[in-house]
Design a protein around this motif. Structure first.
Motif, PDB file in Angstrom:
ATOM      1  N   VAL A 280       0.856  -1.186   0.000  1.00 11.08           N
ATOM      2  CA  VAL A 280       0.000   0.000   0.000  1.00 11.08           C
ATOM      3  C   VAL A 280       0.895   1.241   0.000  1.00 11.08           C
ATOM      4  CG1 VAL A 280      -1.631   1.331   1.393  1.00 11.08           C
ATOM      5  CG2 VAL A 280      -1.963  -1.132   1.093  1.00 11.08           C
ATOM      6  N   GLY A 281       1.988   1.194   0.757  1.00 15.32           N
ATOM      7  CA  GLY A 281       2.917   2.314   0.809  1.00 15.32           C
ATOM      8  C   GLY A 281       3.511   2.658  -0.539  1.00 15.32           C
ATOM      9  N   THR A 282       3.789   1.644  -1.353  1.00 17.65           N
ATOM     10  CA  THR A 282       4.314   1.886  -2.701  1.00 17.65           C
ATOM     11  C   THR A 282       3.299   2.657  -3.528  1.00 17.65           C
ATOM     12  OG1 THR A 282       5.702  -0.087  -2.657  1.00 17.65           O
ATOM     13  CG2 THR A 282       5.092   0.768  -4.831  1.00 17.65           C
ATOM     14  N   ILE A 283       2.055   2.220  -3.483  1.00 17.31           N
ATOM     15  CA  ILE A 283       0.993   2.867  -4.260  1.00 17.31           C
ATOM     16  C   ILE A 283       0.789   4.306  -3.785  1.00 17.31           C
ATOM     17  CG2 ILE A 283      -1.461   2.805  -4.887  1.00 17.31           C
ATOM     18  CD1 ILE A 283       0.271   0.540  -6.107  1.00 17.31           C
ATOM     19  N   ILE A 284       0.701   4.498  -2.470  1.00 12.70           N
ATOM     20  CA  ILE A 284       0.492   5.844  -1.928  1.00 12.70           C
ATOM     21  C   ILE A 284       1.687   6.730  -2.258  1.00 12.70           C
ATOM     22  CG2 ILE A 284       0.122   7.189   0.183  1.00 12.70           C
ATOM     23  CD1 ILE A 284      -2.260   5.364  -0.802  1.00 12.70           C
ATOM     24  N   GLY A 285       2.889   6.179  -2.178  1.00  7.41           N
ATOM     25  CA  GLY A 285       4.088   6.941  -2.515  1.00  7.41           C
ATOM     26  C   GLY A 285       4.089   7.401  -3.959  1.00  7.41           C
ATOM     27  N   LEU A 286       3.689   6.518  -4.859  1.00  7.89           N
ATOM     28  CA  LEU A 286       3.630   6.890  -6.279  1.00  7.89           C
ATOM     29  C   LEU A 286       2.603   7.990  -6.517  1.00  7.89           C
ATOM     30  CD1 LEU A 286       3.911   3.323  -7.830  1.00  7.89           C
ATOM     31  CD2 LEU A 286       5.599   5.167  -8.045  1.00  7.89           C
ATOM     32  N   LEU A 287       1.442   7.845  -5.895  1.00  2.91           N
ATOM     33  CA  LEU A 287       0.407   8.874  -6.049  1.00  2.91           C
ATOM     34  C   LEU A 287       0.875  10.210  -5.485  1.00  2.91           C
ATOM     35  CD1 LEU A 287      -2.733   6.757  -5.135  1.00  2.91           C
ATOM     36  CD2 LEU A 287      -2.217   7.716  -7.391  1.00  2.91           C
ATOM     37  N   SER A 288       1.512  10.167  -4.323  1.00  4.03           N
ATOM     38  CA  SER A 288       1.957  11.421  -3.711  1.00  4.03           C
ATOM     39  C   SER A 288       3.096  12.069  -4.486  1.00  4.03           C
ATOM     40  CB  SER A 288       2.356  11.206  -2.250  1.00  4.03           C
ATOM     41  OG  SER A 288       3.547  10.458  -2.172  1.00  4.03           O
TER      42      SER A 288
ATOM     43  N   GLU B  71      -3.337   6.004 -14.125  1.00  3.74           N
ATOM     44  CA  GLU B  71      -3.053   5.371 -15.420  1.00  3.74           C
ATOM     45  C   GLU B  71      -1.573   4.994 -15.534  1.00  3.74           C
ATOM     46  OE1 GLU B  71      -4.673   8.366 -15.092  1.00  3.74           O
ATOM     47  OE2 GLU B  71      -6.681   7.546 -15.405  1.00  3.74           O
ATOM     48  N   ARG B  72      -0.704   5.881 -15.078  1.00  6.24           N
ATOM     49  CA  ARG B  72       0.735   5.610 -15.153  1.00  6.24           C
ATOM     50  C   ARG B  72       1.122   4.447 -14.242  1.00  6.24           C
ATOM     51  NH1 ARG B  72       5.565  10.076 -14.752  1.00  6.24           N
ATOM     52  NH2 ARG B  72       7.242   8.630 -15.208  1.00  6.24           N
ATOM     53  N   ILE B  73       0.518   4.393 -13.060  1.00  3.60           N
ATOM     54  CA  ILE B  73       0.786   3.291 -12.134  1.00  3.60           C
ATOM     55  C   ILE B  73       0.328   1.977 -12.746  1.00  3.60           C
ATOM     56  CG2 ILE B  73       0.192   2.314  -9.882  1.00  3.60           C
ATOM     57  CD1 ILE B  73      -0.004   5.268  -8.874  1.00  3.60           C
ATOM     58  N   LEU B  74      -0.847   1.978 -13.355  1.00  3.62           N
ATOM     59  CA  LEU B  74      -1.364   0.752 -13.970  1.00  3.62           C
ATOM     60  C   LEU B  74      -0.497   0.295 -15.145  1.00  3.62           C
ATOM     61  CD1 LEU B  74      -5.187   1.501 -13.782  1.00  3.62           C
ATOM     62  CD2 LEU B  74      -3.866  -0.084 -12.352  1.00  3.62           C
ATOM     63  N   LYS B  75       0.107   1.228 -15.853  1.00  5.18           N
ATOM     64  CA  LYS B  75       1.027   0.851 -16.933  1.00  5.18           C
ATOM     65  C   LYS B  75       2.313   0.257 -16.370  1.00  5.18           C
ATOM     66  CE  LYS B  75      -0.342   3.799 -20.743  1.00  5.18           C
ATOM     67  NZ  LYS B  75       0.039   4.884 -21.646  1.00  5.18           N
ATOM     68  N   ALA B  76       2.800   0.834 -15.269  1.00  2.00           N
ATOM     69  CA  ALA B  76       4.031   0.345 -14.651  1.00  2.00           C
ATOM     70  C   ALA B  76       3.829  -0.997 -13.956  1.00  2.00           C
ATOM     71  CB  ALA B  76       4.549   1.370 -13.644  1.00  2.00           C
ATOM     72  N   TYR B  77       2.635  -1.240 -13.461  1.00  2.00           N
ATOM     73  CA  TYR B  77       2.284  -2.478 -12.765  1.00  2.00           C
ATOM     74  C   TYR B  77       1.055  -3.077 -13.446  1.00  2.00           C
ATOM     75  CZ  TYR B  77       5.296  -0.627  -9.046  1.00  2.00           C
ATOM     76  OH  TYR B  77       6.353  -0.135  -8.321  1.00  2.00           O
TER      77      TYR B  77
ATOM     78  N   TYR C 150      -0.296  -5.841 -13.644  1.00  2.00           N
ATOM     79  CA  TYR C 150      -1.077  -6.839 -12.903  1.00  2.00           C
ATOM     80  C   TYR C 150      -1.981  -6.188 -11.857  1.00  2.00           C
ATOM     81  CZ  TYR C 150       3.370  -6.121 -10.559  1.00  2.00           C
ATOM     82  OH  TYR C 150       4.492  -5.542 -10.033  1.00  2.00           O
ATOM     83  N   LEU C 151      -1.858  -4.878 -11.675  1.00  7.91           N
ATOM     84  CA  LEU C 151      -2.762  -4.169 -10.769  1.00  7.91           C
ATOM     85  C   LEU C 151      -4.016  -3.734 -11.517  1.00  7.91           C
ATOM     86  CD1 LEU C 151      -0.377  -1.807  -8.757  1.00  7.91           C
ATOM     87  CD2 LEU C 151      -1.360  -3.985  -8.034  1.00  7.91           C
ATOM     88  N   GLU C 152      -5.061  -3.471 -10.746  1.00  8.08           N
ATOM     89  CA  GLU C 152      -6.319  -2.982 -11.289  1.00  8.08           C
ATOM     90  C   GLU C 152      -6.650  -1.658 -10.599  1.00  8.08           C
ATOM     91  OE1 GLU C 152      -9.035  -6.175 -10.476  1.00  8.08           O
ATOM     92  OE2 GLU C 152      -7.933  -7.577 -11.757  1.00  8.08           O
ATOM     93  N   LEU C 153      -7.463  -0.863 -11.254  1.00  9.87           N
ATOM     94  CA  LEU C 153      -7.834   0.433 -10.706  1.00  9.87           C
ATOM     95  C   LEU C 153      -8.390   0.300  -9.294  1.00  9.87           C
ATOM     96  CD1 LEU C 153      -8.086   3.469 -11.064  1.00  9.87           C
ATOM     97  CD2 LEU C 153     -10.294   3.071 -12.177  1.00  9.87           C
ATOM     98  N   GLU C 154      -9.182  -0.707  -9.052  1.00 13.71           N
ATOM     99  CA  GLU C 154      -9.765  -0.905  -7.720  1.00 13.71           C
ATOM    100  C   GLU C 154      -8.686  -1.182  -6.668  1.00 13.71           C
ATOM    101  OE1 GLU C 154     -12.643  -0.595  -4.970  1.00 13.71           O
ATOM    102  OE2 GLU C 154     -12.806  -0.116  -7.099  1.00 13.71           O
ATOM    103  N   ASP C 155      -7.555  -1.763  -7.057  1.00 12.26           N
ATOM    104  CA  ASP C 155      -6.445  -1.953  -6.125  1.00 12.26           C
ATOM    105  C   ASP C 155      -5.934  -0.607  -5.627  1.00 12.26           C
ATOM    106  OD1 ASP C 155      -6.451  -4.762  -6.526  1.00 12.26           O
ATOM    107  OD2 ASP C 155      -5.099  -4.571  -8.244  1.00 12.26           O
ATOM    108  N   ILE C 156      -5.790   0.345  -6.532  1.00 11.30           N
ATOM    109  CA  ILE C 156      -5.320   1.685  -6.173  1.00 11.30           C
ATOM    110  C   ILE C 156      -6.340   2.365  -5.266  1.00 11.30           C
ATOM    111  CG2 ILE C 156      -4.745   3.970  -7.065  1.00 11.30           C
ATOM    112  CD1 ILE C 156      -3.677   2.531  -9.598  1.00 11.30           C
TER     113      ILE C 156
END
Length: 78
Positions: free
Chosen positions: A27-35, A41-47, A49-55
């Motif tokens: 979760v910290g990785t995702i929050i860090g990327l957002l912050s 969209e960029r996070i989903l391209k980089a990962y 295997y993730l889905e929007l609902e995961d974020i």
């Protein structure tokens, strides 16, 4: 708090940090990327295997943890 189905905590995965669906993405990785200004969209391209609902659940979990209050322990003196 809403029920979260995509956040898992397992001592065997990432030292027990909250992760997305048992994967090694915290979760910290995702929050860090957002912050840092990365878009969903960029996070989903980089990962891929993730889905929007995961974020979205990572954000909900982080919000819940921030709002959680901790009461300081006071030592009783005799």
């Amino acid at each position: 708090m809403q029920e979260l189905h995509r956040i898992s905590i397992d001592p065997e995965i990432m030292g027990g940090k909250p992760c997305i669906r048992g994967m090694r993405v915290t979760v910290g990785t995702i929050i860090g990327l957002l912050s840092a200004g990365h878009s969903e969209e960029r996070i989903l391209k980089a990962y891929p295997y993730l889905e929007l609902e995961d974020i979205r659940e990572a954000l909900a979990y982080a919000m819940w943890r921030v709002e959680e209050s901790e009461a300081p322990l006071t030592r009783r003196t005799a």
